[in-house]
Design a protein around this motif. Structure first.
Motif, mmCIF file in Angstrom:
data_model
loop_
_atom_site.group_PDB
_atom_site.id
_atom_site.type_symbol
_atom_site.label_atom_id
_atom_site.label_comp_id
_atom_site.label_asym_id
_atom_site.label_seq_id
_atom_site.Cartn_x
_atom_site.Cartn_y
_atom_site.Cartn_z
ATOM 1 N N GLU A 1 7.287 1.754 0.483
ATOM 2 C CA GLU A 1 8.010 0.862 1.389
ATOM 3 C C GLU A 1 7.375 -0.522 1.379
ATOM 4 O OE1 GLU A 1 10.782 1.225 2.826
ATOM 5 O OE2 GLU A 1 11.148 3.359 2.497
ATOM 6 N N LEU B 1 -2.641 3.845 -2.040
ATOM 7 C CA LEU B 1 -1.346 4.038 -2.690
ATOM 8 C C LEU B 1 -1.215 5.469 -3.212
ATOM 9 C CD1 LEU B 1 1.203 2.499 -3.607
ATOM 10 C CD2 LEU B 1 0.014 1.984 -5.738
ATOM 11 N N ARG C 1 0.817 -1.223 0.000
ATOM 12 C CA ARG C 1 0.000 0.000 0.000
ATOM 13 C C ARG C 1 0.841 1.260 0.000
ATOM 14 N NH1 ARG C 1 -5.394 -0.740 2.261
ATOM 15 N NH2 ARG C 1 -5.835 -2.959 2.309
ATOM 16 N N SER C 2 2.136 1.108 -0.084
ATOM 17 C CA SER C 2 3.046 2.247 -0.096
ATOM 18 C C SER C 2 4.304 1.814 -0.830
ATOM 19 C CB SER C 2 3.395 2.679 1.326
ATOM 20 O OG SER C 2 4.134 1.648 1.971
ATOM 21 N N SER D 1 -7.483 8.352 2.501
ATOM 22 C CA SER D 1 -6.270 7.943 3.222
ATOM 23 C C SER D 1 -6.043 6.442 3.066
ATOM 24 C CB SER D 1 -6.399 8.310 4.700
ATOM 25 O OG SER D 1 -7.441 7.568 5.303
ATOM 26 N N ASP D 2 -4.835 6.003 3.394
ATOM 27 C CA ASP D 2 -4.460 4.588 3.353
ATOM 28 C C ASP D 2 -4.624 3.998 1.955
ATOM 29 O OD1 ASP D 2 -3.409 2.305 4.507
ATOM 30 O OD2 ASP D 2 -5.394 1.465 4.936
ATOM 31 N N ASP E 1 -2.719 8.186 -2.079
ATOM 32 C CA ASP E 1 -2.541 9.111 -0.947
ATOM 33 C C ASP E 1 -1.069 9.167 -0.553
ATOM 34 O OD1 ASP E 1 -3.440 10.673 1.433
ATOM 35 O OD2 ASP E 1 -2.826 8.883 2.523
ATOM 36 N N HIS E 2 -0.449 8.009 -0.533
ATOM 37 C CA HIS E 2 0.976 7.927 -0.199
ATOM 38 C C HIS E 2 1.819 8.663 -1.241
ATOM 39 C CE1 HIS E 2 4.614 6.171 1.419
ATOM 40 N NE2 HIS E 2 4.915 5.673 0.244
ATOM 41 N N SER F 1 -7.833 13.019 2.398
ATOM 42 C CA SER F 1 -7.295 12.064 3.376
ATOM 43 C C SER F 1 -8.018 12.150 4.713
ATOM 44 C CB SER F 1 -5.798 12.285 3.562
ATOM 45 O OG SER F 1 -5.544 13.571 4.089
#
Length: 306
Positions: free
Chosen positions: A137, A199, A134-135, A196-197, A201-202, A214
């Motif tokens: 990282e 990909l 989801r990000s 929010s939460d 948004d990140h 978000s």
């Protein structure tokens, strides 16, 4: 959950077996996938079905093109992946087609693939391992896990290193610049935006923006046009999905709302959805392009270095 040392030992065992030329049968191990499920792997994966275009892109980036025997519709990158047998779309899987390919591992996504169909595949005797980045990282972690699982540790580490270097380059260029208010549209009728939460948004955060949606909730949210007026985004990004012309039509539709700062200042942009909606190595390209959209002043700096 397995401890890090136990996990490393198991993954080392997998790598050892995968390094051999012939398939190895007769062993069994249990791993926890990214949905938190315990998955029993009873044979070394040689035939993989990927249930999302993003998964296929990750596998090809790791040099696993020969192992991919089935992909979903809309798989278009790399070009040679598009010719692989199709098993339906990632939300409407063709279970019979998947079974007919006789995969020894099916790689699925947590949110995109219907849970009932994943459960049915397992009832049919297939091994399903679920991924959920989801990000960036999270994507790095997924790529490294795939590298371990399929004996491509060096390739995965090199790929992640190059991606991380580019991500840090964007982060450094953004620095402490003011963060414009950004709205990212993923659906048109009804209007759906990234909350929010997600990909996206990140990505907005990494690209130096503030996601105006978000604070409204997690996941993908339906919004009224009136609600968007109150959010007053300074930049609007439209994910093109598969239909670029439709996205351009959406861009024109926004122009009715002249009081929205992004509309008033001509800051409505269409981006290739494949670059910002898929957790695959190409997302770094999406991040760099998004940063230039949110901070157009970076163009001058990029140009001065070329």
């Amino acid at each position: 959950m397995l401890g890090s040392s136990a996990k490393a030992a198991i993954l080392g065992l997998i790598f050892t077996f995968l390094s051999t030329a012939e398939p190895v049968y007769g062993f069994s191990l249990e791993l926890r996938d990214e949905a938190g499920r315990r998955v029993q792997i009873s044979m070394l994966p040689r035939r993989i079905v990927a249930l999302a275009p993003s998964i296929t892109e990750c596998l090809f980036a790791l040099g696993l093109d020969q192992e991919v025997v089935g992909v979903t519709e809309h798989t278009n990158f790399p070009p040679q992946a598009a010719s692989r047998p199709k098993v339906g779309s990632y939300v409407h899987l063709q279970l019979e087609a998947i079974v007919a390919l006789k995969p020894d591992l099916v790689l699925a996504t947590r949110d995109g693939n219907p849970r009932e169909q994943i459960r049915r595949l397992e009832e049919l005797g297939l091994t399903v391992f679920v991924l959920d980045p989801r990000s960036l990282e999270g994507l790095f972690s997924t790529l490294l896990s795939l590298g371990e699982l399929f004996g491509r540790r060096e390739e995965a580490a090199d790929l992640v290193s190059r991606m991380r270097e580019k991500m840090e380059g964007v982060r450094q260029r953004i620095g402490t610049r003011p963060r414009p208010r950004v709205l990212l549209q993923v659906g048109a009728q009804p209007l759906v935006v990234a909350g929010s939460d997600t990909l996206q948004d990140h990505l907005i955060g990494l690209a130096g923006g503030e996601n105006v949606a978000s604070s409204l909730g997690r996941g993908y949210l339906m919004l009224s046009w009136e609600r968007v007026m109150t959010l007053a985004p300074q930049v609007i990004i439209i994910s093109s999905m598969a239909d670029t012309r439709a996205a351009e039509g959406e861009k024109k539709r926004w122009k009715r709302w002249k009081d929205i700062p992004a509309v008033k200042n001509g800051r409505i942009h269409v981006m290739d959805g494949d670059l910002i909606d898929r957790p695959s190595p190409r997302i770094i390209e999406g991040l760099e392009k998004m940063a230039l959209i949110i901070h157009p002043e970076l163009w001058a700096e990029v140009g001065s270095r070329n």
